[in-house]
Design an enzyme around this catalytic site. Structure first.
Site, PDB file in Angstrom:
ATOM      1  N   TYR A 142       9.638  78.431  13.735  1.00 18.59           N
ATOM      2  CA  TYR A 142       8.592  79.146  13.985  1.00 18.59           C
ATOM      3  C   TYR A 142       8.686  80.158  14.922  1.00 18.59           C
ATOM      4  O   TYR A 142       7.784  81.225  15.117  1.00 18.59           O
ATOM      5  CB  TYR A 142       7.432  78.191  14.751  1.00 18.59           C
ATOM      6  N   LYS A 191      17.468  66.668   9.573  1.00 15.96           N
ATOM      7  CA  LYS A 191      18.247  67.106   8.163  1.00 15.96           C
ATOM      8  C   LYS A 191      19.734  67.278   8.521  1.00 15.96           C
ATOM      9  O   LYS A 191      20.258  68.528   8.159  1.00 15.96           O
ATOM     10  CB  LYS A 191      17.464  68.302   7.359  1.00 15.96           C
ATOM     11  N   ASP A 223      13.922  64.179   4.195  1.00 18.68           N
ATOM     12  CA  ASP A 223      13.172  63.883   2.594  1.00 18.68           C
ATOM     13  C   ASP A 223      12.839  62.405   2.474  1.00 18.68           C
ATOM     14  O   ASP A 223      11.958  62.034   1.911  1.00 18.68           O
ATOM     15  CB  ASP A 223      14.278  64.524   1.586  1.00 18.68           C
ATOM     16  N   ASP A 247       5.224  69.905  11.266  1.00 16.72           N
ATOM     17  CA  ASP A 247       3.860  70.463  10.466  1.00 16.72           C
ATOM     18  C   ASP A 247       3.724  69.928   9.082  1.00 16.72           C
ATOM     19  O   ASP A 247       2.691  69.442   8.824  1.00 16.72           O
ATOM     20  CB  ASP A 247       4.271  71.850  10.440  1.00 16.72           C
ATOM     21  N   ASP A 251       0.737  66.659   7.766  1.00 15.62           N
ATOM     22  CA  ASP A 251      -0.147  66.817   6.825  1.00 15.62           C
ATOM     23  C   ASP A 251       0.062  65.529   5.992  1.00 15.62           C
ATOM     24  O   ASP A 251      -1.116  65.277   5.389  1.00 15.62           O
ATOM     25  CB  ASP A 251      -0.192  68.279   5.933  1.00 15.62           C
TER      26      ASP A 251
HETATM   27  C1  IPM Z   1      -0.903  73.336  12.428  1.00 15.84           C
HETATM   28  C2  IPM Z   1      -1.046  74.444  11.607  1.00 15.84           C
HETATM   29  C3  IPM Z   1      -0.397  75.754  12.267  1.00 15.84           C
HETATM   30  C4  IPM Z   1       0.961  75.399  12.040  1.00 15.84           C
HETATM   31  C5  IPM Z   1      -0.611  76.883  11.321  1.00 15.84           C
HETATM   32  C6  IPM Z   1      -2.175  77.368  11.466  1.00 15.84           C
HETATM   33  C7  IPM Z   1      -0.028  78.091  12.086  1.00 15.84           C
HETATM   34  O1  IPM Z   1      -0.748  74.216   9.998  1.00 15.84           O
HETATM   35  O2  IPM Z   1      -1.309  73.331  13.524  1.00 15.84           O
HETATM   36  O3  IPM Z   1      -0.347  72.284  11.916  1.00 15.84           O
HETATM   37  O4  IPM Z   1       1.886  75.545  11.301  1.00 15.84           O
HETATM   38  O5  IPM Z   1       1.437  74.873  13.124  1.00 15.84           O
HETATM   39 MG    MG Z   2      -0.144  72.266   9.787  1.00 16.81          MG
END
Ligand code: IPM
Ligand code: MG
Length: 357
Positions: A142, A191, A223, A247, A251
């Site tokens: 990032y 990884k 993975d 990240d 999710d």
């Molecule tokens: C998160 C989001 C952010 C990230 C984006 C919006 C840049 O997906 O906070 O998880 O990737 O960190």
């Molecule tokens: Mg995110």
């Protein structure tokens, strides 16, 4: 106590969900005798529209000088074609970096009232899910150099992923400390079969593990982690990983809880200054319709009380109120099922606020 909170509503559903979290904070202030002062800062697309940049220097300074930051969400299709330097997300990364928010805690808990909302079978999530994802937030790909250049008659794009030992060690400590306060299990996700940054990550974690003999430590490849999270999520207690893996996995993990709308997060620095936001995005498709789920943001406000203000009782009070509302069968659309009561964003916020004791 008297606390200054920078309020970054952002784009899409950001303003609606943050308003509901502020209702909860105001109720806490009233009952427990605190004063919370809010300073609004534009961030993301709304700031690009007003000022041509996703956050102004003045806005950044307000964040730096606050006791904590409450954030909604940033971004939307309207700004997707902005040049990379002024994209809405750029401001979010800048705040993380400038405030030194290197540790992102993403508690992933299934509220048992919502077990049916998870797309996973009951036998997998029915016994409850309670894991903590500790994501490194100010390093890795990032924040590495990135560029696109012409080479051999075509475009070539590069993103560097770099980790220094000290960066790995400080996030490792947060993860081990967090494991010590929980079920004393830590899995470090990497990884290392391919990446040098992961090999250094693993080596550094192993050194730290010697300082925490009580923690049952393991390495796991990213993975395989993605698979195990779906196959047998209750094997995990704390997971620690680098920025991009965190990240993606957070999710994925959010779906164990039924809805990404439920998940709060805390981004912590080496001081008590932190930023608190739901992990979901700005959901522009439902913005302004009063149907967003504000609970991830309200629960983020609870984390603010717990981590930045050392107000454990007050944090518990918000979490208990959220549980009470779910027990009574109130649901926003994303967690609705037959037999429950569908409510909008504002009503959900009011219901929680009224139940804070
Ligand atoms: C998160 C989001 C952010 C990230 C984006 C919006 C840049 O997906 O906070 O998880 O990737 O960190
Ligand atoms: Mg995110």
């Amino acid at each position: 106590m008297n606390k200054n909170i920078a309020v970054l509503r952002g784009d899409g559903i950001g303003p609606e969900i943050v308003n509901e979290a502020i209702k909860a904070l105001d109720k806490i202030a009233e009952i427990y005798g605190h004063t919370f002062n809010y300073s609004d800062v534009d961030i993301g697309g709304c700031s690009i529209d007003k000022f041509g940049v996703p956050i102004t220097d003045e806005g950044m300074n307000i964040c730096k000088n606050s006791d904590s930051v409450l954030l909604g969400a940033v971004g939307g299709p309207k700004w997707d074609n902005c040049p990379p330097e002024i994209r809405p997300e750029k401001a979010l990364l800048a705040v993380r970096k400038e405030l030194g928010l290197f540790a992102n805690l993403r508690p992933t808990c299934l509220f048992l009232q919502l077990a049916n909302a998870s797309p996973l079978k009951q036998e997998i999530v029915g016994n409850g899910i309670d894991l903590m994802i500790v994501r490194e937030l100010t390093g890795g790909i990032y924040f590495g150099k990135r560029f696109t250049e012409e080479k051999n008659g075509e475009l070539e794009a590069t993103d560097y992923m770099t980790y220094a030992e000290s960066e790995i060690e400080r996030i490792g400590r947060v993860a081990f400390d967090s494991a010590m306060k929980r079920r004393k299990k830590l899995a470090s996700v990497d990884k290392a079969n391919v990446l040098d940054s992961s090999r250094l990550w693993r080596k550094t974690m192993h050194k730290l593990a010697e300082e925490y003999p009580e923690v049952e430590y393991s390495d796991i490849l990213v993975d395989n982690t993605a698979m195990q999270l779906i196959k047998n999520p209750s094997q995990f207690d704390v997971l620690v990983t680098e920025n991009m893996f965190g990240d993606i996995l957070s999710d994925e993990a959010s779906m164990l809880t039924g809805s990404i709308g439920m998940m709060p997060s805390a981004s912590l620095s080496s001081t008590t200054l932190g930023m608190y936001e739901p992990i979901h995005g700005s959901a522009p498709d439902i913005a302004g319709m009063d149907i967003a789920n504000p609970l991830g943001t309200i629960l983020s406000a609870a984390l603010m009380l717990r981590y930045s203000f050392n107000m454990a009782k007050e944090a518990d009070a918000i979490e208990t109120a959220v549980n009470a509302v779910l027990d009574e069968g109130y649901r926003t659309g994303d967690i609705y099922e037959e037999g429950t009561k569908k409510v909008g964003c504002k009503e959900m916020g009011d219901l929680v606020m009224q139940r804070i004791k």
